[in-house]
Design a protein around this motif. Structure first.
Motif: not given
Length: 214
Positions: A148-160
């Motif tokens: 879940q934390k890997e998803k959250r971090l990857l999503t955050l980085l992918c947004k910008t």
């Protein structure tokens, strides 16, 4: 999906929060513009902003948001329907303006139209990450397991993409305010790099950024 809601009408805010909760979305609600400003870098997918709120109004908050983030959708909700106000809202960078009173269904539809666009980030060896599904795929479109934390971090980085995200913003978004320190962040980054290719996540003195093909 994560939404920042700025609204000082408690009854309306509760209705909006409940509606999005039923859709499985997370809403961070703020009554005060200054408090919302402190949190705008926490990886939101949409901003819903009232204009007339305490300390910092919604239009000035939107101006601050657009100085850092040009792409995340922003919807203004307001009973101020003067032409100059609406014009200023669009010139400041809002994607839509919803006049109060409105049907909650209207807001739901606007968020769906603005935010639910399938986006895919391509890494090396045709590994891809679907932002909407939060699923990492290999070249054969088989899913690669993420915590879940890997998803959250990857999503955050992918947004910008290609823009560094600060260590504080990563800590706030991924660990929801829990203090983990640089070692915890580095450990999580290392795990993600092993799955998407090391060179696609770069670091500097500010934080981390995702380097993409597009």
């Amino acid at each position: 999906m994560k939404i920042l809601l700025l609204e000082d009408n408690i009854s309306l805010a509760e209705i909006i929060k409940e509606m999005f909760k039923e859709k499985g979305l997370n809403v961070d609600w703020f009554e005060d513009g200054e408090e919302a400003l402190y949190n705008i870098t926490n990886g939101y997918d949409c901003f819903i902003l009232d204009i007339n709120v305490p300390s910092l109004d919604g239009l000035n908050l939107l101006k601050e948001i657009r100085s850092r983030d040009k792409t995340t959708p922003a919807i203004i909700i307001s009973s101020n329907i003067e032409f100059e106000t609406i014009k200023k809202a669009y010139n400041t960078g809002c994607n839509d303006f919803l006049k109060k009173p409105f049907y909650i269904y209207e807001l739901e539809c606007k968020v769906d139209l603005l935010c639910n666009k399938e986006e895919e980030i391509i890494f090396c060896n045709n590994i891809s990450y679907n932002l909407k599904e939060e699923i990492l795929y290999d070249k054969n479109k088989n899913s690669i397991k993420l915590t879940q934390k890997e998803k959250r971090l990857l999503t955050l980085l992918c947004k910008t993409p290609n823009i560094a995200v600060s260590l504080d913003a990563i800590e706030q978004y991924v660990w929801e305010g829990e203090i983990v320190g640089i070692s915890g962040i580095r450990s999580l980054i290392k795990r993600i790099r092993s799955k998407v290719c090391k060179e696609f996540i770069q670091t500097d003195n500010y934080g981390y950024k995702l380097i993409t093909k597009k």
